[in-house]
Design a protein around this motif. Structure first.
Motif, PDB file in Angstrom:
ATOM      1  N   GLU A 133       0.835  -1.199   0.000  1.00  0.00           N
ATOM      2  CA  GLU A 133       0.000   0.000   0.000  1.00  0.00           C
ATOM      3  C   GLU A 133       0.875   1.256   0.000  1.00  0.00           C
ATOM      4  O   GLU A 133       1.744   1.414   0.858  1.00  0.00           O
ATOM      5  N   PRO A 134       0.668   2.153  -0.951  1.00  0.00           N
ATOM      6  CA  PRO A 134       1.528   3.339  -1.030  1.00  0.00           C
ATOM      7  C   PRO A 134       1.346   4.276   0.161  1.00  0.00           C
ATOM      8  O   PRO A 134       0.281   4.321   0.791  1.00  0.00           O
ATOM      9  N   VAL A 135       2.392   5.025   0.438  1.00  0.00           N
ATOM     10  CA  VAL A 135       2.320   6.153   1.368  1.00  0.00           C
ATOM     11  C   VAL A 135       2.200   7.408   0.510  1.00  0.00           C
ATOM     12  O   VAL A 135       3.073   7.698  -0.314  1.00  0.00           O
ATOM     13  N   THR A 136       1.111   8.133   0.671  1.00  0.00           N
ATOM     14  CA  THR A 136       0.826   9.249  -0.226  1.00  0.00           C
ATOM     15  C   THR A 136       1.569  10.515   0.191  1.00  0.00           C
ATOM     16  O   THR A 136       2.020  10.656   1.333  1.00  0.00           O
ATOM     17  N   ASP A 137       1.657  11.437  -0.756  1.00  0.00           N
ATOM     18  CA  ASP A 137       2.218  12.752  -0.440  1.00  0.00           C
ATOM     19  C   ASP A 137       1.397  13.435   0.647  1.00  0.00           C
ATOM     20  O   ASP A 137       1.948  14.133   1.506  1.00  0.00           O
ATOM     21  N   GLU A 138       0.072  13.246   0.596  1.00  0.00           N
ATOM     22  CA  GLU A 138      -0.800  13.852   1.602  1.00  0.00           C
ATOM     23  C   GLU A 138      -0.479  13.314   2.998  1.00  0.00           C
ATOM     24  O   GLU A 138      -0.427  14.086   3.972  1.00  0.00           O
ATOM     25  N   GLN A 139      -0.247  12.013   3.123  1.00  0.00           N
ATOM     26  CA  GLN A 139       0.106  11.441   4.418  1.00  0.00           C
ATOM     27  C   GLN A 139       1.441  11.982   4.912  1.00  0.00           C
ATOM     28  O   GLN A 139       1.572  12.358   6.083  1.00  0.00           O
ATOM     29  N   LEU A 140       2.429  12.033   4.024  1.00  0.00           N
ATOM     30  CA  LEU A 140       3.748  12.514   4.430  1.00  0.00           C
ATOM     31  C   LEU A 140       3.690  13.975   4.860  1.00  0.00           C
ATOM     32  O   LEU A 140       4.292  14.371   5.855  1.00  0.00           O
ATOM     33  N   ARG A 141       2.940  14.785   4.127  1.00  0.00           N
ATOM     34  CA  ARG A 141       2.800  16.189   4.490  1.00  0.00           C
ATOM     35  C   ARG A 141       2.104  16.344   5.843  1.00  0.00           C
ATOM     36  O   ARG A 141       2.501  17.162   6.672  1.00  0.00           O
ATOM     37  N   ALA A 142       1.053  15.548   6.071  1.00  0.00           N
ATOM     38  CA  ALA A 142       0.336  15.629   7.346  1.00  0.00           C
ATOM     39  C   ALA A 142       1.236  15.251   8.510  1.00  0.00           C
ATOM     40  O   ALA A 142       1.180  15.868   9.578  1.00  0.00           O
ATOM     41  N   ILE A 143       2.065  14.232   8.310  1.00  0.00           N
ATOM     42  CA  ILE A 143       3.007  13.829   9.360  1.00  0.00           C
ATOM     43  C   ILE A 143       3.980  14.962   9.652  1.00  0.00           C
ATOM     44  O   ILE A 143       4.191  15.336  10.810  1.00  0.00           O
ATOM     45  N   TYR A 144       4.587  15.519   8.605  1.00  0.00           N
ATOM     46  CA  TYR A 144       5.551  16.595   8.823  1.00  0.00           C
ATOM     47  C   TYR A 144       4.892  17.806   9.463  1.00  0.00           C
ATOM     48  O   TYR A 144       5.460  18.422  10.390  1.00  0.00           O
TER      49      TYR A 144
END
Length: 201
Positions: free
Chosen positions: A28-39
Motif C-alpha cells: 500500500e503506497p504512502v501518499t504525499d498527503e500522508q507525508l505532508r500531514a506527518i511533517y
C-alpha cells in the motif's frame, strides 16, 4: 494504568505501547498527503533555538531507490528495497541560514553562527536532528503507519550519492514507512523500569 496521563489509553497504545519497529510492509503506497500531514504535525517539536536542522528526502523513484539501497548494510538493503516509502533523514549544518525566519527574536543569529567553526554547527545539527527523528517516528505512528528507522548504512557514501561531497546535509537515519506486512515485528525487548532509569537528587 496511571491516571496521570491525559492522553487516551488508545492513543497511548498507538504511539508507544503497541507500536513497534516494522521490518516488512505491505504494497500500500504512502501518499504525499500522508507525508505532508506527518511533517506538519511533528514540525512543532522543540529544537535548540528553534534551529530545525532535519531535512527529509523522500525516495520514491525506482532509480533513486537503487541509489539508496546500494549504501544500506546487511538486511537493511532488502527491507529498504521493498518498503513503500523510504526517507533519508539528514542533519543540515546550514540550519542557521533560516534563522531570520525561525529565530527572529535574535536578529543577528545567522551572522553569529556563520562565524563559528563548522564543527560546532554540525554537532548542534546532529543533536537536534535526532530529536526531530524521534518526533517523526511518533508522527508516523499517529498517521496509523509503522516506521522502520535504521542507522546501518554508509553515511558518507549516501551523502555523496544523493547530495554531493560539498553538501551541508549529513544522513543520520534511513526510515522505511508504510503499513506493516507479514511477520513485521521482532519480539519486543525488555525496557528499563522507572527505578533503573530515573534518579531523584
Amino acid at each position: 494504568m496511571s491516571d496521570a496521563l491525559v492522553l487516551s489509553k488508545d492513543a497511548q497504545d498507538l504511539l508507544f505501547r503497541s507500536a513497534r519497529t516494522a521490518n516488512s510492509f505491505t504494497d500500500e503506497p504512502v501518499t504525499d498527503e500522508q507525508l505532508r500531514a506527518i511533517y506538519d504535525l511533528v514540525k512543532f517539536g522543540p529544537t535548540a533555538m528553534n534551529n530545525q536542522p532535519l531535512r527529509v528526502t523522500a525516495v520514491r523513484s525506482p532509480e533513486a531507490r537503487e541509489r539508496l539501497v546500494r549504501h544500506m548494510g546487511g538486511n537493511n538493503a532488502p527491507k529498504t528495497a521493498k518498503a513503500p516509502l523510504a526517507l533519508v533523514l539528514s542533519a543540515d549544518s546550514s540550519f542557521h541560514e533560516h534563522f531570520p525566519t525561525t529565530f527572529p527574536v535574535l536578529p543577528d543569529a545567522r551572522e553569529n553562527f556563520s562565524g563559528m567553526p563548522v564543527e560546532a554547527r554540525e554537532d548542534m545539527a546532529l543533536r537536534n536532528a535526532f530529536l526531530q527523528v524521534a518526533y517523526l517516528i511518533v508522527g508516523v505512528r499517529a498517521a496509523g503507519l509503522a516506521a522502520g528507522p535504521m542507522t546501518g548504512f554508509d553515511a558518507e557514501g549516501l551523502r555523496e550519492e544523493l547530495f554531493g561531497t560539498d553538501s551541508t546535509q549529513t544522513p543520520v537515519v534511513v526510515m522505511n514507512i508504510g503499513r506493516p506486512g507479514p511477520d513485521a515485528w521482532f519480539d519486543r525487548l525488555p525496557r528499563l523500569d522507572y527505578e533503573a532509569a530515573v534518579t531523584e537528587i
